[in-house]
Design a protein around this motif. Structure first.
Motif, PDB file in Angstrom:
ATOM      1  N   PHE A  13      30.275  19.083  -9.025  1.00 44.53           N
ATOM      2  CA  PHE A  13      30.130  20.208  -8.103  1.00 44.53           C
ATOM      3  C   PHE A  13      30.658  21.504  -8.698  1.00 44.53           C
ATOM      4  O   PHE A  13      30.113  22.579  -8.422  1.00 44.53           O
ATOM      5  N   SER A  14      31.673  21.439  -9.511  1.00 46.86           N
ATOM      6  CA  SER A  14      32.154  22.650 -10.192  1.00 46.86           C
ATOM      7  C   SER A  14      31.064  23.222 -11.089  1.00 46.86           C
ATOM      8  O   SER A  14      30.835  24.441 -11.114  1.00 46.86           O
ATOM      9  N   GLU A  15      30.389  22.356 -11.829  1.00 49.95           N
ATOM     10  CA  GLU A  15      29.296  22.807 -12.696  1.00 49.95           C
ATOM     11  C   GLU A  15      28.129  23.354 -11.888  1.00 49.95           C
ATOM     12  O   GLU A  15      27.557  24.388 -12.221  1.00 49.95           O
ATOM     13  N   ILE A  16      27.771  22.663 -10.810  1.00 48.63           N
ATOM     14  CA  ILE A  16      26.655  23.125  -9.970  1.00 48.63           C
ATOM     15  C   ILE A  16      26.966  24.493  -9.380  1.00 48.63           C
ATOM     16  O   ILE A  16      26.114  25.393  -9.393  1.00 48.63           O
ATOM     17  N   LEU A  17      28.174  24.676  -8.874  1.00 49.04           N
ATOM     18  CA  LEU A  17      28.546  25.970  -8.293  1.00 49.04           C
ATOM     19  C   LEU A  17      28.545  27.080  -9.342  1.00 49.04           C
ATOM     20  O   LEU A  17      28.101  28.201  -9.071  1.00 49.04           O
ATOM     21  N   ALA A  18      29.033  26.773 -10.537  1.00 48.66           N
ATOM     22  CA  ALA A  18      29.046  27.773 -11.604  1.00 48.66           C
ATOM     23  C   ALA A  18      27.625  28.134 -12.028  1.00 48.66           C
ATOM     24  O   ALA A  18      27.290  29.319 -12.205  1.00 48.66           O
ATOM     25  N   VAL A  19      26.767  27.124 -12.180  1.00 40.28           N
ATOM     26  CA  VAL A  19      25.365  27.369 -12.549  1.00 40.28           C
ATOM     27  C   VAL A  19      24.677  28.172 -11.455  1.00 40.28           C
ATOM     28  O   VAL A  19      23.928  29.118 -11.740  1.00 40.28           O
ATOM     29  N   ASP A  20      24.926  27.822 -10.198  1.00 41.98           N
ATOM     30  CA  ASP A  20      24.331  28.555  -9.081  1.00 41.98           C
ATOM     31  C   ASP A  20      24.708  30.037  -9.137  1.00 41.98           C
ATOM     32  O   ASP A  20      23.842  30.907  -9.025  1.00 41.98           O
ATOM     33  N   GLN A  21      25.986  30.318  -9.308  1.00 41.17           N
ATOM     34  CA  GLN A  21      26.440  31.710  -9.345  1.00 41.17           C
ATOM     35  C   GLN A  21      25.823  32.463 -10.518  1.00 41.17           C
ATOM     36  O   GLN A  21      25.334  33.584 -10.368  1.00 41.17           O
ATOM     37  N   LEU A  22      25.826  31.857 -11.691  1.00 43.81           N
ATOM     38  CA  LEU A  22      25.255  32.516 -12.876  1.00 43.81           C
ATOM     39  C   LEU A  22      23.748  32.703 -12.743  1.00 43.81           C
ATOM     40  O   LEU A  22      23.208  33.762 -13.100  1.00 43.81           O
ATOM     41  N   ALA A  23      23.064  31.696 -12.222  1.00 44.37           N
ATOM     42  CA  ALA A  23      21.616  31.804 -12.046  1.00 44.37           C
ATOM     43  C   ALA A  23      21.285  32.914 -11.056  1.00 44.37           C
ATOM     44  O   ALA A  23      20.391  33.736 -11.300  1.00 44.37           O
ATOM     45  N   ARG A  24      21.996  32.957  -9.936  1.00 44.96           N
ATOM     46  CA  ARG A  24      21.751  34.004  -8.941  1.00 44.96           C
ATOM     47  C   ARG A  24      21.987  35.394  -9.528  1.00 44.96           C
ATOM     48  O   ARG A  24      21.186  36.303  -9.308  1.00 44.96           O
ATOM     49  N   THR A  25      23.070  35.549 -10.263  1.00 46.29           N
ATOM     50  CA  THR A  25      23.388  36.844 -10.857  1.00 46.29           C
ATOM     51  C   THR A  25      22.320  37.264 -11.854  1.00 46.29           C
ATOM     52  O   THR A  25      21.839  38.404 -11.828  1.00 46.29           O
ATOM     53  N   ASN A  26      21.926  36.356 -12.733  1.00 46.29           N
ATOM     54  CA  ASN A  26      20.938  36.685 -13.760  1.00 46.29           C
ATOM     55  C   ASN A  26      19.551  36.928 -13.168  1.00 46.29           C
ATOM     56  O   ASN A  26      18.851  37.845 -13.588  1.00 46.29           O
ATOM     57  N   VAL A  27      19.161  36.129 -12.192  1.00 43.78           N
ATOM     58  CA  VAL A  27      17.847  36.310 -11.567  1.00 43.78           C
ATOM     59  C   VAL A  27      17.828  37.612 -10.768  1.00 43.78           C
ATOM     60  O   VAL A  27      16.869  38.377 -10.844  1.00 43.78           O
ATOM     61  N   ALA A  28      18.885  37.877 -10.001  1.00 47.04           N
ATOM     62  CA  ALA A  28      18.936  39.105  -9.192  1.00 47.04           C
ATOM     63  C   ALA A  28      18.825  40.343 -10.071  1.00 47.04           C
ATOM     64  O   ALA A  28      18.237  41.351  -9.669  1.00 47.04           O
ATOM     65  N   ARG A  29      19.342  40.257 -11.269  1.00 46.28           N
ATOM     66  CA  ARG A  29      19.326  41.400 -12.191  1.00 46.28           C
ATOM     67  C   ARG A  29      17.908  41.775 -12.625  1.00 46.28           C
ATOM     68  O   ARG A  29      17.631  42.947 -12.894  1.00 46.28           O
ATOM     69  N   VAL A  30      17.002  40.806 -12.692  1.00 51.93           N
ATOM     70  CA  VAL A  30      15.643  41.085 -13.182  1.00 51.93           C
ATOM     71  C   VAL A  30      14.606  41.201 -12.070  1.00 51.93           C
ATOM     72  O   VAL A  30      13.435  41.465 -12.355  1.00 51.93           O
ATOM     73  N   LEU A  31      15.018  41.005 -10.816  1.00 54.11           N
ATOM     74  CA  LEU A  31      14.066  41.130  -9.715  1.00 54.11           C
ATOM     75  C   LEU A  31      13.549  42.566  -9.627  1.00 54.11           C
ATOM     76  O   LEU A  31      14.255  43.509  -9.983  1.00 54.11           O
ATOM     77  N   PRO A  32      12.323  42.738  -9.133  1.00 55.38           N
ATOM     78  CA  PRO A  32      11.786  44.098  -8.963  1.00 55.38           C
ATOM     79  C   PRO A  32      12.704  44.945  -8.068  1.00 55.38           C
ATOM     80  O   PRO A  32      13.388  44.413  -7.181  1.00 55.38           O
ATOM     81  N   LYS A  33      12.667  46.229  -8.292  1.00 49.23           N
ATOM     82  CA  LYS A  33      13.514  47.157  -7.536  1.00 49.23           C
ATOM     83  C   LYS A  33      13.291  46.982  -6.034  1.00 49.23           C
ATOM     84  O   LYS A  33      12.166  46.913  -5.557  1.00 49.23           O
ATOM     85  N   GLY A  34      14.396  46.887  -5.304  1.00 48.05           N
ATOM     86  CA  GLY A  34      14.338  46.749  -3.856  1.00 48.05           C
ATOM     87  C   GLY A  34      14.264  45.319  -3.360  1.00 48.05           C
ATOM     88  O   GLY A  34      14.389  45.076  -2.166  1.00 48.05           O
ATOM     89  N   MET A  35      14.063  44.355  -4.262  1.00 52.33           N
ATOM     90  CA  MET A  35      13.977  42.961  -3.850  1.00 52.33           C
ATOM     91  C   MET A  35      15.316  42.269  -4.077  1.00 52.33           C
ATOM     92  O   MET A  35      15.910  42.369  -5.136  1.00 52.33           O
ATOM     93  N   GLU A  36      15.756  41.585  -3.043  1.00 54.52           N
ATOM     94  CA  GLU A  36      16.966  40.780  -3.141  1.00 54.52           C
ATOM     95  C   GLU A  36      16.569  39.323  -3.349  1.00 54.52           C
ATOM     96  O   GLU A  36      15.428  38.937  -3.087  1.00 54.52           O
ATOM     97  N   LEU A  37      17.506  38.531  -3.787  1.00 57.12           N
ATOM     98  CA  LEU A  37      17.233  37.115  -4.033  1.00 57.12           C
ATOM     99  C   LEU A  37      16.759  36.413  -2.757  1.00 57.12           C
ATOM    100  O   LEU A  37      15.851  35.588  -2.793  1.00 57.12           O
ATOM    101  N   SER A  38      17.355  36.767  -1.618  1.00 58.57           N
ATOM    102  CA  SER A  38      16.933  36.161  -0.352  1.00 58.57           C
ATOM    103  C   SER A  38      15.495  36.535  -0.019  1.00 58.57           C
ATOM    104  O   SER A  38      14.746  35.720   0.527  1.00 58.57           O
ATOM    105  N   HIS A  39      15.086  37.752  -0.359  1.00 54.97           N
ATOM    106  CA  HIS A  39      13.703  38.176  -0.131  1.00 54.97           C
ATOM    107  C   HIS A  39      12.753  37.325  -0.973  1.00 54.97           C
ATOM    108  O   HIS A  39      11.740  36.829  -0.468  1.00 54.97           O
TER     109      HIS A  39
END
Length: 147
Positions: A13-39
């Motif tokens: 679970f420590s690894e899953i949580l760390a991967v989740d946080q890093l994946a969210r951060t990296n993906v959110a960084r490349v999303l089109p302007k105005g789009m959030e990960l939840s969108h």
């Protein structure tokens, strides 16, 4: 449970949580302007399922409160990415569908995200990823049943 199992569970679970946080951060960084990960998550879901869903169905799918989903849907509607209409059979409910602009926004997001994820898979190795997917899927299903 024994100590080995407990330690393994904590490490997993420590690894899953760390991967989740890093994946969210990296993906959110490349999303089109105005789009959030939840969108992106809602647009991607609506694109996959086709047809309409109620806000309550979407809230259950994403394990959110109805209020949180209503907030996200309001932003998506304001952006023109979803259509929200009354349910003709039950005026108390609303129905949500992805709009053509939402499909285009989701496709643009996928176009931005795919190289990032593909690079990670390439560096880890496709065979290792294929091996871990069934385990992660089974864990997701198990946790979903408990929630």
């Amino acid at each position: 449970m024994n100590n080995v199992t407990n330690n393994l569970a904590v490490s997993l679970f420590s690894e899953i949580l760390a991967v989740d946080q890093l994946a969210r951060t990296n993906v959110a960084r490349v999303l089109p302007k105005g789009m959030e990960l939840s969108h992106f998550a809602v647009l991607n879901h609506l694109a996959h399922v086709g047809g309409e869903r109620t806000p309550a169905q979407l809230a259950r799918t994403f394990h959110l409160t109805r209020g949180a989903m209503t907030n996200t849907l309001g932003k998506l509607e304001w952006s023109g990415w979803v259509h929200i209409r009354p349910d003709w059979d039950d005026a108390r409910r609303k129905m949500v569908s992805i709009s053509p602009a939402g499909i285009a926004a989701r496709d643009a997001a996928l176009y931005a995200i795919t190289p990032l994820i593909a690079d990670a898979v390439s560096q880890i190795g496709p065979e290792k990823v294929k091996m871990v997917l069934p385990v992660l899927r089974e864990l997701r299903i198990k946790l979903s049943e408990e929630g």
